[in-house]
Scaffold this active site. Sequence first.
Site, PDB file in Angstrom:
ATOM      1  N   CYS A 117      23.162   2.399  -0.040  1.00  0.00           N
ATOM      2  CA  CYS A 117      24.156   2.997   0.861  1.00  0.00           C
ATOM      3  C   CYS A 117      25.337   3.480   0.028  1.00  0.00           C
ATOM      4  O   CYS A 117      25.967   2.688  -0.672  1.00  0.00           O
ATOM      5  CB  CYS A 117      24.594   1.941   1.877  1.00  0.00           C
ATOM      6  SG  CYS A 117      25.878   2.513   2.981  1.00  0.00           S
ATOM      7  N   CYS A 128      38.174   4.998  13.092  1.00  0.00           N
ATOM      8  CA  CYS A 128      37.397   4.233  14.080  1.00  0.00           C
ATOM      9  C   CYS A 128      38.033   2.839  14.171  1.00  0.00           C
ATOM     10  O   CYS A 128      38.311   2.207  13.145  1.00  0.00           O
ATOM     11  CB  CYS A 128      35.940   4.130  13.654  1.00  0.00           C
ATOM     12  SG  CYS A 128      35.161   5.741  13.480  1.00  0.00           S
ATOM     13  N   CYS A 131      36.727  -0.415  12.096  1.00  0.00           N
ATOM     14  CA  CYS A 131      36.214  -0.227  10.731  1.00  0.00           C
ATOM     15  C   CYS A 131      37.264  -0.503   9.664  1.00  0.00           C
ATOM     16  O   CYS A 131      38.384   0.014   9.735  1.00  0.00           O
ATOM     17  CB  CYS A 131      35.698   1.202  10.594  1.00  0.00           C
ATOM     18  SG  CYS A 131      35.241   1.630   8.922  1.00  0.00           S
ATOM     19  N   GLY A 181      33.875   6.523   4.275  1.00  0.00           N
ATOM     20  CA  GLY A 181      34.171   7.942   4.479  1.00  0.00           C
ATOM     21  C   GLY A 181      33.282   8.601   5.507  1.00  0.00           C
ATOM     22  O   GLY A 181      32.237   8.072   5.893  1.00  0.00           O
ATOM     23  N   GLU A 182      33.715   9.766   5.950  1.00  0.00           N
ATOM     24  CA  GLU A 182      32.911  10.599   6.866  1.00  0.00           C
ATOM     25  C   GLU A 182      32.246  11.668   5.992  1.00  0.00           C
ATOM     26  O   GLU A 182      32.920  12.597   5.521  1.00  0.00           O
ATOM     27  CB  GLU A 182      33.829  11.215   7.937  1.00  0.00           C
ATOM     28  CG  GLU A 182      33.256  12.385   8.710  1.00  0.00           C
ATOM     29  CD  GLU A 182      31.883  12.151   9.324  1.00  0.00           C
ATOM     30  OE1 GLU A 182      31.758  11.292  10.196  1.00  0.00           O
ATOM     31  OE2 GLU A 182      30.924  12.851   8.912  1.00  0.00           O
ATOM     32  N   SER A 213      24.819   9.923   7.713  1.00  0.00           N
ATOM     33  CA  SER A 213      25.351   9.350   8.946  1.00  0.00           C
ATOM     34  C   SER A 213      26.734   9.946   9.230  1.00  0.00           C
ATOM     35  O   SER A 213      27.589   9.975   8.352  1.00  0.00           O
ATOM     36  CB  SER A 213      25.463   7.840   8.783  1.00  0.00           C
ATOM     37  OG  SER A 213      26.110   7.294   9.891  1.00  0.00           O
ATOM     38  N   SER A 236      26.774   7.860  14.398  1.00  0.00           N
ATOM     39  CA  SER A 236      27.498   6.638  14.785  1.00  0.00           C
ATOM     40  C   SER A 236      27.999   6.869  16.200  1.00  0.00           C
ATOM     41  O   SER A 236      29.040   7.492  16.398  1.00  0.00           O
ATOM     42  CB  SER A 236      28.680   6.409  13.847  1.00  0.00           C
ATOM     43  OG  SER A 236      28.214   6.170  12.548  1.00  0.00           O
ATOM     44  N   LEU A 237      27.265   6.369  17.172  1.00  0.00           N
ATOM     45  CA  LEU A 237      27.606   6.658  18.576  1.00  0.00           C
ATOM     46  C   LEU A 237      28.605   5.615  19.099  1.00  0.00           C
ATOM     47  O   LEU A 237      29.704   5.940  19.507  1.00  0.00           O
ATOM     48  CB  LEU A 237      26.331   6.685  19.426  1.00  0.00           C
ATOM     49  CG  LEU A 237      26.465   7.405  20.759  1.00  0.00           C
ATOM     50  CD1 LEU A 237      26.720   8.888  20.558  1.00  0.00           C
ATOM     51  CD2 LEU A 237      25.220   7.210  21.616  1.00  0.00           C
ATOM     52  N   HIS A 238      28.199   4.355  19.109  1.00  0.00           N
ATOM     53  CA  HIS A 238      29.067   3.208  19.431  1.00  0.00           C
ATOM     54  C   HIS A 238      29.715   3.230  20.815  1.00  0.00           C
ATOM     55  O   HIS A 238      30.528   2.361  21.128  1.00  0.00           O
ATOM     56  CB  HIS A 238      30.156   3.015  18.375  1.00  0.00           C
ATOM     57  CG  HIS A 238      29.642   3.036  16.962  1.00  0.00           C
ATOM     58  ND1 HIS A 238      28.431   2.478  16.592  1.00  0.00           N
ATOM     59  CD2 HIS A 238      30.166   3.571  15.828  1.00  0.00           C
ATOM     60  CE1 HIS A 238      28.248   2.664  15.298  1.00  0.00           C
ATOM     61  NE2 HIS A 238      29.275   3.321  14.808  1.00  0.00           N
ATOM     62  N   ASN A 312      30.413  -7.279  13.023  1.00  0.00           N
ATOM     63  CA  ASN A 312      30.850  -8.320  12.094  1.00  0.00           C
ATOM     64  C   ASN A 312      32.356  -8.270  11.948  1.00  0.00           C
ATOM     65  O   ASN A 312      32.923  -7.196  11.729  1.00  0.00           O
ATOM     66  CB  ASN A 312      30.192  -8.113  10.732  1.00  0.00           C
ATOM     67  CG  ASN A 312      28.726  -8.437  10.811  1.00  0.00           C
ATOM     68  OD1 ASN A 312      28.326  -9.570  10.957  1.00  0.00           O
ATOM     69  ND2 ASN A 312      27.914  -7.383  10.786  1.00  0.00           N
ATOM     70  N   CYS A 355      31.730  -2.868   5.936  1.00  0.00           N
ATOM     71  CA  CYS A 355      31.948  -1.946   4.834  1.00  0.00           C
ATOM     72  C   CYS A 355      33.429  -1.623   4.665  1.00  0.00           C
ATOM     73  O   CYS A 355      34.124  -1.345   5.627  1.00  0.00           O
ATOM     74  CB  CYS A 355      31.164  -0.676   5.128  1.00  0.00           C
ATOM     75  SG  CYS A 355      31.517   0.652   4.022  1.00  0.00           S
TER      76      CYS A 355
HETATM   77  S1  SF4 Z   1      33.981   5.025   7.483  1.00  0.00           S
HETATM   78 FE1  SF4 Z   1      32.719   5.594   9.277  1.00  0.00          FE
HETATM   79  S2  SF4 Z   1      33.117   3.985  10.776  1.00  0.00           S
HETATM   80 FE2  SF4 Z   1      34.746   3.833   9.235  1.00  0.00          FE
HETATM   81  S3  SF4 Z   1      36.474   5.051  10.038  1.00  0.00           S
HETATM   82 FE3  SF4 Z   1      35.211   6.418   8.758  1.00  0.00          FE
HETATM   83  S4  SF4 Z   1      33.742   7.410  10.140  1.00  0.00           S
HETATM   84 FE4  SF4 Z   1      34.606   5.616  11.220  1.00  0.00          FE
END
Ligand code: SF4
Length: 371
Positions: A117, A128, A131, A181-182, A213, A236-238, A312, A355
Site C-alpha cells: 500500500c 475525512c 482519518c 493522500g488522495e 483508491s 472510499s464510500l463510507h 480502528n 494509516c
Molecule cells: S488519506 Fe484518504 S481517508 Fe485520509 S483524509 Fe485523505 S482521502 Fe480521506
Amino acid sequence: MKYTPAKPPITGETLDSLTERLREQGEPTFRAKQILEWVYKKRARSWDEMTNLPKPLRAWLDATFDFFPAKLVLGKQSTDVTDKLLLELSDRSLIETVIIRAPQDGVGIEHSRKTICISTQVGCAMACAFCASGLAGLKRDLNAGEIVAQLLNVCYREDALTPRARMELASFDNIVVMGMGEPLANYDNLIRALTILNAPWGLGFGARRITISTSGLVPKILKLADEPLGFRLAISLHGATDEVREKIMPVNKAFPLEKLIPAISAFSEKHGRMVTLEFILIEDVNDSIAQAEALADIARDLHAHVNLIPYNTVEGLPWKRPSVQRQEDFANVLRAVRVPVTLRREKGHDIDAACGQLRLKTEKDRDALAV
Ligand code: SF4
C-alpha cells in the site's frame, strides 16, 4: 505545495525522458536501457554497482540524480500480517508504506500473498473526519520518483546482497494506492509513477494488479476511465446516503452521490471490471441497517464488491468500532441480496486502517526533540 528537490530521483525517469537527458549529455542513448535495467531488474543499490557503465557516466549520474529519494527510517511489524514502513524524503517529510500479507492455508506467512500500500501525498487535504492522514492537512504532493521509490524500498533489503536474492525478496502480488493522500489529487505524478511501475523497462508490474483508491473526485475518475492502462478502482464510500457521507467526508459536498455513482458506473463500463466500494464501519455513524440497505442498493446497481472495514481508533478522534455482532448484521444485509462482500477480520489491519498515525507520532516526537 510544490517541492523541487535538489536532484530529481532516478525513479521518476521514463525510458524516453532518460534517453533525452543522455542525448543532451552526448552519451549513447542505449545507456538509458542499461541504467533502468540496473535500477529495476538488477536492483542495484549504488551507481558503482553499474559496472557496464563508464566511470565518467556513473559520476555524472551521481551528480545529476538522487538514487534513493525515499529512505527507510522505521519499520514496524504488527501482531500478525501487516508491516508499516516509515520513509523519509529528501526534504525530511515522512510518508508511510504498508505491506499487507494475506494468510493462506498450508503456507507460512513469509510466503503468503503480499499487497503493498503506497502513499501519493505528504498529508492530505480531503479532511475525512475519521482519518489520521488528514489531521494535519496537506503538506505537498509526492513526485513520481518518490511514489515509485516506495516500492523499491520494499524490494531492497540490507541482507540481500545478490541481484537474485533482491528479486526474490521483491516479489509482491498487488499494489494498492491507498496510503496517505488522495491519489487523484496528484494525478499527473500518479499516472507517471504507475506507468513506470508497469513498463517493461520499469518494474513490469501488471496494471490489473494495481488498484487506485479515491475519496470520490468525479472529474478525475472520468479522466482515469480514459487512461489506456486498465488500473482497478476502489472508492472510499463510507456513507451510503449524502446525509451520512457528508458528515464524515467533506468531498461529498462537491461530489454528492448523484454525481459520484454515474462516474463509477462510467469507469466500470469502460474497463469492464468490478469496482470495489470501501466502507469503514463506525459506531453510530454509518453502521445502521438503513445504511446497509442503502449500500446494498448502490452496490447492486454498480455490480460492485463491498469491502467492510471495522474502524480502528485514531488518537485524538472520537470514533469507535461497532461490536462484532453489529458488523455481522450489517454484512448479512448485503449477503442477503447477493452483494459480494468482505468483512475484514485480521488484527494486522489495525495499523493499516489507522494509516497516517505512525507519521504523525514520529513528527511530534521529532518536533519535541527539535531535530
Ligand atoms: S488519506 Fe484518504 S481517508 Fe485520509 S483524509 Fe485523505 S482521502 Fe480521506
